[in-house]
Design a protein around this motif. Structure first.
Motif, PDB file in Angstrom:
ATOM      1  N   ASP A 141       0.953  -0.986   0.022  1.00  0.00           N
ATOM      2  CA  ASP A 141      -0.066   0.226   0.171  1.00  0.00           C
ATOM      3  C   ASP A 141       0.516   0.913   0.141  1.00  0.00           C
ATOM      4  N   GLU A 142       1.648   1.081  -1.510  1.00  0.00           N
ATOM      5  CA  GLU A 142       1.972   2.506  -1.732  1.00  0.00           C
ATOM      6  C   GLU A 142       1.352   3.948  -0.977  1.00  0.00           C
ATOM      7  N   VAL A 143       2.381   4.630  -0.347  1.00  0.00           N
ATOM      8  CA  VAL A 143       2.165   6.044   0.220  1.00  0.00           C
ATOM      9  C   VAL A 143       1.213   6.685  -1.249  1.00  0.00           C
ATOM     10  N   ARG A 144       2.531   6.688  -1.804  1.00  0.00           N
ATOM     11  CA  ARG A 144       2.381   7.416  -3.184  1.00  0.00           C
ATOM     12  C   ARG A 144       2.443   6.858  -4.656  1.00  0.00           C
ATOM     13  N   PRO A 145       1.713   6.042  -4.929  1.00  0.00           N
ATOM     14  CA  PRO A 145       1.757   5.434  -6.642  1.00  0.00           C
ATOM     15  C   PRO A 145       1.792   5.869  -7.021  1.00  0.00           C
ATOM     16  N   ARG A 146       2.750   5.572  -8.363  1.00  0.00           N
ATOM     17  CA  ARG A 146       2.968   6.866  -9.660  1.00  0.00           C
ATOM     18  C   ARG A 146       4.169   5.841 -10.355  1.00  0.00           C
ATOM     19  N   PHE A 147       3.482   6.701 -12.195  1.00  0.00           N
ATOM     20  CA  PHE A 147       4.562   6.253 -13.336  1.00  0.00           C
ATOM     21  C   PHE A 147       4.142   4.779 -13.109  1.00  0.00           C
ATOM     22  N   GLY A 148       3.263   5.206 -13.102  1.00  0.00           N
ATOM     23  CA  GLY A 148       1.886   3.890 -14.189  1.00  0.00           C
ATOM     24  C   GLY A 148       2.236   2.367 -13.189  1.00  0.00           C
ATOM     25  N   VAL A 149       2.745   1.995 -13.629  1.00  0.00           N
ATOM     26  CA  VAL A 149       3.051   0.343 -13.413  1.00  0.00           C
ATOM     27  C   VAL A 149       4.464   0.138 -12.436  1.00  0.00           C
ATOM     28  N   MET A 150       4.874   1.518 -12.421  1.00  0.00           N
ATOM     29  CA  MET A 150       6.527   1.389 -12.290  1.00  0.00           C
ATOM     30  C   MET A 150       6.660   1.408 -10.616  1.00  0.00           C
TER      31      MET A 150
END
Length: 582
Positions: A141-150
């Motif tokens: 559960d990433e704090v800030r998912p980003r860059f698509g699937v990266m």
RNA sequence: CGGGAUGUGGCCCAGCCUGGUAGGGCACUGCGUUCGGGACGCAGGAGUCGCGCGUUCGAAUCGCGCCAUCCCGACCA
């Protein structure tokens, strides 16, 4: 596959919520669609590439003696409490309760589960070594998912775990995985570099990250221009300078200077007319809650990962204003080593330095001509700073260079961290009970795909390496309403498929420009165009996506020539000698 | 969690400041023309303007609250 039948929704415009190129292209090429923040559906075209990456991974893992298993995504809290990570792993671990109110989590990694499995089944050294791997969904559960699937929350990872009876065996297991990873990323056609890395949350003795070199990478790495040394910036060592015993005769008298509202290194250097190198920066950290002071040259930065490892702490963070006030008797900006109420460690950058400027631990005051031994003491000197491009290689002394990379794989020598915590023991030859020595090895499948795009694309779209291209060849009849062209397309399509080539036949009733643009976008390595002029002359045109090179081939020879090109490319990438990182 | 931005047919956006008919391009459906690098004409279908409350005769537009998404930071096997 016929394009007209395929669920392949390409997008002409750049999606407004995609910032990085691989994310944009994966959406535009119809590979993925976002369901919600950090969670993606994989569409047929994308899944073809994912499966190819997985297949290469499986082949190399199997060849290295690992065996595939499939472990649960839902895991009981008990196991995590046993390893100690239930409290240590933060909010990234998604926790929930089942209907019986039992605490569970979604596995972000599987050390606990695999250790539990192996400790229950392996009892003797005769059953060791073992290496088990899986390709399975992870949830973080990433704090800030980003860059698509990266950097997303739900993703597929290949994770392998080795269990050995002794250190020597464990090192060998590590070595095998290291080599397998080198083969995997070579076969995928990536330009990458293994680097020494920090072990972070997973822990253990040492580790390497496999970095795909790309300017957009999230990680910075340093590598030597002379030898093979390469390391993540947070890990990169700095050589210990030679120690010279200072001559106390050169010590000038300690001076206290009124420096009202002068706090930062820039302000102090401007106020006193000295360079930042002349100033000692004193930073107060909380290491597992305990205050620690670090002295470092004014123009250098403290590497918190190094500090954490040096202290053997679980966490290190800059101290709050309250703690600074408590240990220095002054607000932030005036900390120094003299009389500070904390353990003091000094970075190598201060070795042999005399008559330095530092904070006075008194509001609005700094001191000049402070000297180690006379005015203050340190518990130790250590390598605590972030490497800079002006530094030299810690191994050979040649200049270091910097690059950016995407971490696609990580191998860890775990040692007995988990086997001790979870009592994974076996009976050795000498009849003694011993802890298994573990290693763990991960590859982010989706991230590898994204990294390949990030590294290999142009203005028109993706440039797939042959081994992971969703199709090898795209056949483009320029106008399907022309019976001769359509028939020639069908024939070539059939011939290529029979020759074992993966073909996408663009049988859509679209204009040539639309087809060409889609072909470039989805990045199929070889395109064959069937048009009226060349067909009338008995030819088709082949174009290599990556180079733009075109060739006219007689219709009768097309299938053979193209098959040879495809197979040649596959063979070159899959060559066992193609095992050298670049 | 701190800072910033954005939410309007499937996609990209305009309209909002200055309240009154919801628009354009792409995509989609039908017909016709066209056919080697994202064609053209005609006729169509499709939108609770993120959600809620409020102000107002009247809200996409003004106010308050919430939610979502993206970016920067913190964080991160």
């Amino acid at each position: 596959m016929r394009y007209s039948q395929m669920f392949l929704p390409t997008v002409r415009e750049v999606p407004s919520d995609a910032e990085v190129i691989s994310h944009q292209l994966m959406i535009r090429a119809g590979m993925i669609r976002k369901l919600t923040s950090g969670i993606y559906s994989v569409l047929p075209l994308g899944y073809r590439t994912v499966k190819k990456v997985e297949e290469i991974i499986r082949q190399e893992m199997d060849a290295a003696g690992a065996q595939e298993v499939y472990l649960p995504a839902v895991q009981p809290a008990e196991l995590w409490q046993e390893s100690g990570r239930w409290s240590f792993y933060g909010k990234e671990l998604l926790r929930f309760k089942d209907r019986h109110m039992r605490e569970c989590c979604l596995g972000p990694t599987h050390e606990e589960v695999i250790t539990d499995l192996v400790r229950n089944e392996v009892k003797t050294y005769r059953q060791l070594p073992r290496n088990l791997y899986q390709i399975q969904t992870k949830f973080r559960d990433e704090v800030r998912p980003r860059f698509g699937v990266m950097r997303c929350r739900e993703f597929d990872m290949k994770d392998a775990y080795s269990f050995d009876a002794d250190e020597k065996g464990a090192d060998l297991s590590y070595e095998k995985m290291f080599k397998a990873y080198t083969r995997i990323f070579s076969r995928i056609g990536l330009t990458f570099r293994p680097v020494e890395a920090d072990s972070g949350n997973i822990g253990g003795a040492y580790s390497h990250e496999f970095m795909v070199l790309a300017d957009t990478g999230e990680d910075a790495l340093a590598f030597c221009s002379g030898c093979h040394y390469a390391a993540n910036l947070e890990k990169a060592e700095i050589a210990k300078p030679g120690k010279v015993d200072p001559d106390p005769a050169q010590f000038k008298p300690l001076e206290s200077i009124h420096t009202p509202d002068v706090r930062t290194i820039e302000e102090v250097s401007a106020f006193l007319g000295v360079t930042p190198q002349d100033i000692v920066k004193t930073l107060v950290f909380a290491a597992d809650g305990k205050p620690v002071a670090v002295l470092i040259r004014g123009d250098e930065e403290v590497n918190e990962a190094k500090l954490r490892n040096y202290l053997g702490a679980d966490s290190v963070e800059l101290a709050t204003d309250d703690i600074v006030l408590e240990v220095t008797n002054s607000p932030k900006g005036f900390a120094g080593a003299i009389g500070i109420k904390a353990d003091v460690y000094a970075d190598y950058s201060l070795m042999n330095r005399i008559n330095v400027v530092m904070g006075a631990n008194r509001e609005d005051y700094h001191v000049k001509n402070a000297n180690l031994g006379r005015d203050f003491t340190v518990k130790a000197f250590a390598d605590l700073r972030i490497i800079k491009e002006s530094d030299s290689c810690p191994r050979c002394g040649k200049p270091v260079r910097f690059a950016r990379g995407i971490e696609v794989g990580h191998v860890f020598k775990l040692g007995t961290k988990y086997s001790k915590a979870m009592k994974a023991t076996f009976l050795d030859r000498d009849g003694k009970e011993k802890f298994m020595i573990m290693g763990c090895y991960g590859i982010g499948v989706g991230r590898t795909v994204a990294a390949a795009i990030e590294q290999q694309h142009d203005d028109q779209g993706i440039l797939w390496p042959m081994t992971i291209a969703p199709f090898h060849v795209m056949v483009v009849p320029v106008n399907v309403n022309d019976a001769k062209i359509a028939a020639a397309g069908e024939t070539l399509y059939r011939e290529l498929e029979e020759a074992g080539v993966e073909v996408l036949l663009d049988d859509r009733d679209e204009r040539a420009g639309v087809k060409f643009n889609d072909a470039d976008l989805i990045g199929i390595p070889v395109r064959v165009t069937i048009g009226p002029k060349s067909l009338a002359a008995g030819n088709v045109e082949m174009r290599i996506r990556r180079t733009g090179e075109t060739r006219t081939i007689p219709v009768g020879e097309a299938a053979t020539v193209i098959r040879d090109i495809v197979m040649g490319e596959l063979k070159a990438l899959n060559d066992p000698n193609n095992g050298h990182p670049r």
